[in-house]
Write an enzyme that holds these catalytic residues in place. Structure first.
Site, PDB file in Angstrom:
ATOM      1  N   ARG A 153       0.846  -1.207   0.000  1.00  0.00           N
ATOM      2  CA  ARG A 153       0.000   0.000   0.000  1.00  0.00           C
ATOM      3  C   ARG A 153       0.874   1.247   0.000  1.00  0.00           C
ATOM      4  O   ARG A 153       0.597   2.228  -0.690  1.00  0.00           O
ATOM      5  CB  ARG A 153      -0.959   0.021   1.209  1.00  0.00           C
ATOM      6  CG  ARG A 153      -1.712   1.352   1.319  1.00  0.00           C
ATOM      7  CD  ARG A 153      -2.884   1.394   2.289  1.00  0.00           C
ATOM      8  NE  ARG A 153      -2.797   0.494   3.403  1.00  0.00           N
ATOM      9  CZ  ARG A 153      -2.023   0.646   4.489  1.00  0.00           C
ATOM     10  NH1 ARG A 153      -1.251   1.714   4.613  1.00  0.00           N
ATOM     11  NH2 ARG A 153      -2.011  -0.262   5.448  1.00  0.00           N
TER      12      ARG A 153
ATOM     13  N   TYR B 283     -17.748  17.271 -14.435  1.00  0.00           N
ATOM     14  CA  TYR B 283     -18.078  15.849 -14.508  1.00  0.00           C
ATOM     15  C   TYR B 283     -19.066  15.515 -13.383  1.00  0.00           C
ATOM     16  O   TYR B 283     -18.860  15.910 -12.230  1.00  0.00           O
ATOM     17  CB  TYR B 283     -16.780  15.045 -14.362  1.00  0.00           C
ATOM     18  CG  TYR B 283     -16.985  13.556 -14.269  1.00  0.00           C
ATOM     19  CD1 TYR B 283     -17.386  12.831 -15.385  1.00  0.00           C
ATOM     20  CD2 TYR B 283     -16.780  12.874 -13.076  1.00  0.00           C
ATOM     21  CE1 TYR B 283     -17.575  11.460 -15.309  1.00  0.00           C
ATOM     22  CE2 TYR B 283     -16.971  11.501 -12.991  1.00  0.00           C
ATOM     23  CZ  TYR B 283     -17.370  10.803 -14.117  1.00  0.00           C
ATOM     24  OH  TYR B 283     -17.556   9.463 -14.025  1.00  0.00           O
TER      25      TYR B 283
ATOM     26  N   ASP C 141      -8.786  19.218 -13.978  1.00  0.00           N
ATOM     27  CA  ASP C 141      -9.061  17.833 -14.364  1.00  0.00           C
ATOM     28  C   ASP C 141      -8.667  17.729 -15.839  1.00  0.00           C
ATOM     29  O   ASP C 141      -9.352  18.262 -16.713  1.00  0.00           O
ATOM     30  CB  ASP C 141     -10.552  17.531 -14.155  1.00  0.00           C
ATOM     31  CG  ASP C 141     -10.924  16.099 -14.513  1.00  0.00           C
ATOM     32  OD1 ASP C 141     -10.226  15.488 -15.349  1.00  0.00           O
ATOM     33  OD2 ASP C 141     -11.937  15.605 -13.977  1.00  0.00           O
TER      34      ASP C 141
ATOM     35  N   LYS D 163      -9.600   6.731 -18.790  1.00  0.00           N
ATOM     36  CA  LYS D 163     -10.000   7.223 -20.098  1.00  0.00           C
ATOM     37  C   LYS D 163      -8.831   7.155 -21.089  1.00  0.00           C
ATOM     38  O   LYS D 163      -8.346   6.084 -21.371  1.00  0.00           O
ATOM     39  CB  LYS D 163     -10.585   8.631 -19.953  1.00  0.00           C
ATOM     40  CG  LYS D 163     -11.580   8.767 -18.770  1.00  0.00           C
ATOM     41  CD  LYS D 163     -12.837   7.933 -18.919  1.00  0.00           C
ATOM     42  CE  LYS D 163     -13.669   7.823 -17.660  1.00  0.00           C
ATOM     43  NZ  LYS D 163     -13.999   9.054 -16.984  1.00  0.00           N
TER      44      LYS D 163
END
Ligand SMILES: *Cc1c(COP(=O)(O)O)cnc(C)c1O
Length: 406
Positions: A49, A111, A184, A209
């Site tokens: 992690r 978004y 973004d 994306k």
């Protein structure tokens, strides 16, 4: 390190494996790493992690891509953090930047998931928000003054209206009001636009994306050259733990190798479709930054090296025509998401933007969004044209061609 984008995309974090010479570094799935005596770490790795070599390779690569063309010292201080999803990255970033009582100013066509995160989650922790058209400088200044927002959240091009905002101008305004500018950069990717080099403080991505590019991995990233922000994000990355998995990091790195090539082809295909659709009688309006009539076209031409693969259109036949069109294409698959090599079509009102219906961020119900892929453009053009003329309920009757010729 070599300077140009494609070279960095292919090589940074990707040196041949020192043990075997493997040209592609191995995928490290281990959750924990052997220690030579307590705290005796080989190569700094302790627990998956906290850090993982495959994730580190991706992070190093993303930092190098967002800082192409920047001064050496700024580029050297750029750090990237990879997350399990774009929204996980946004969540961690907002936690790093805000405290209860804080306020976010965001674009009024942000978004849907970003809006839901701020309005549906952060609101419960005492964080307020204001939406504004960030392309409207006067309105943005007024909103900053009234809200005292400490974070400005920008998407350019935005989703789904492809609104363009001048990043340099907005970063100067944000600085004037003591606010942090987050961009973004999912739609443009660093292949087409590098907001940090234009004055933004932080870049956030849904790597799901274009960066991943093949619709086979969910991921997100935060990139910043601001030490204070980077340190807070680094702490939360480990403390909250919404990290990118090793295999996801590997797939994303693999996608990045062709990012520049893909973005060039996405842009070329989308430009051709946008021009054709703009002249089509069933189409009311096309939203694509590459069209000279698009609001912000000049700004986009200035701050981007291509206009990208996303375009939206409204249909003269209204909601019925829009719903029929999205169901009638054959190569364009009706699906949420965007940015893969394959073309997708969506109806934001009931899909990606269903969560903002009835809010100031609601999108028109005759709007269709295309994620233009890199298939042969003639096939794509034939597909959308056929789907538009396949109207079954006679909505073509109200089209532009009828009114022009009749
Ligand atoms: C998809 C998307 C997100 C959210 O990313 P996920 O990977 O789906 O969590 C954020 N911003 C934009 C612009 C997006 O398209």
């Amino acid at each position: 390190m070599t300077e140009h984008f494609a070279t960095r995309a292919i090589h940074v974090g990707q040196q041949p494996d020192s043990a075997t010479g493997a040209v592609i570094p191995p995928l490290h799935l281990a959750s924990t790493f052997a220690q030579d005596g307590v705290g005796g770490l080989r190569g700094g790795y302790e627990y998956g992690r906290t850090a993982n070599p495959t994730r580190d390779a991706l992070q190093e690569n993303l930092a190098a891509l967002e800082s192409v063309g920047w001064t050496a010292s700024s580029a050297a201080s750029t750090r990237a953090f990879s997350f399990a999803s774009g929204l996980a990255a946004e969540d961690t970033l907002l936690r790093a930047l805000l405290k209860p009582g804080g306020h976010v100013l965001l674009g009024n066509d942000a978004y849907g998931g970003t809006y839901r995160l701020i309005n549906g989650v952060f609101a419960q922790w005492g964080v307020g928000h204001t939406t504004v058209d960030l392309a409207d400088i006067t309105a943005t200044r007024a909103a900053l003054a009234a809200s005292r927002a400490s974070v400005v959240w920008l998407e350019t091009p935005s989703n789904p209206l492809l609104r363009i905002v001048d990043i340099s101008t907005l970063s100067a305004i944000a600085r004037e009001y003591g606010a942090t500018l987050v961009v973004d950069n999912t739609f443009a990717t660093p292949a087409l636009q590098r907001p940090l080099t234009l004055g933004a403080d932080v870049v956030v991505h849904s790597t799901t994306k274009y960066i991943g590019g093949h619709s086979d991995v969910i991921g997100g990233a935060i990139v910043t050259a601001n030490h204070e922000i980077a340190d807070k994000v680094a702490f939360l990355h480990n403390a909250v733990g919404a990290i990118a998995a090793p295999f996801d990091s590997y797939l994303t790195l693999r996608g990045i190798k062709t990012l520049e090539l893909r973005m060039m082809q996405h842009s070329a295909n989308a430009q051709i479709l946008a021009e054709a659709l703009d002249a089509h009688p069933a189409v009311d309006r096309v939203f694509y930054p590459g069209l000279p009539a698009h609001r912000g076209h000049e700004i986009a031409a200035e701050q981007m090296s291509g206009f990208g693969g996303m375009l939206s259109l409204t249909l003269t036949g209204g909601v019925v025509a829009a719903r029929e069109f999205v169901a009638a294409t054959r190569i364009f698959t009706l699906a949420e998401s965007l940015g893969g090599v394959e073309s997708l079509i969506s109806y934001p009102h009931a899909m990606t933007h269903a969560s903002v219906v009835g809010t100031p961020l609601a999108v028109p119900d005759n709007l269709v969004r295309l994620s233009v892929g890199i298939e042969n453009v003639t096939d794509l053009l034939d597909d959308v044209t056929a789907a538009l003329t396949r109207g079954r309920t006679g909505w073509m009757a109200g089209s532009k061609r009828t009114s022009v010729s009749g």
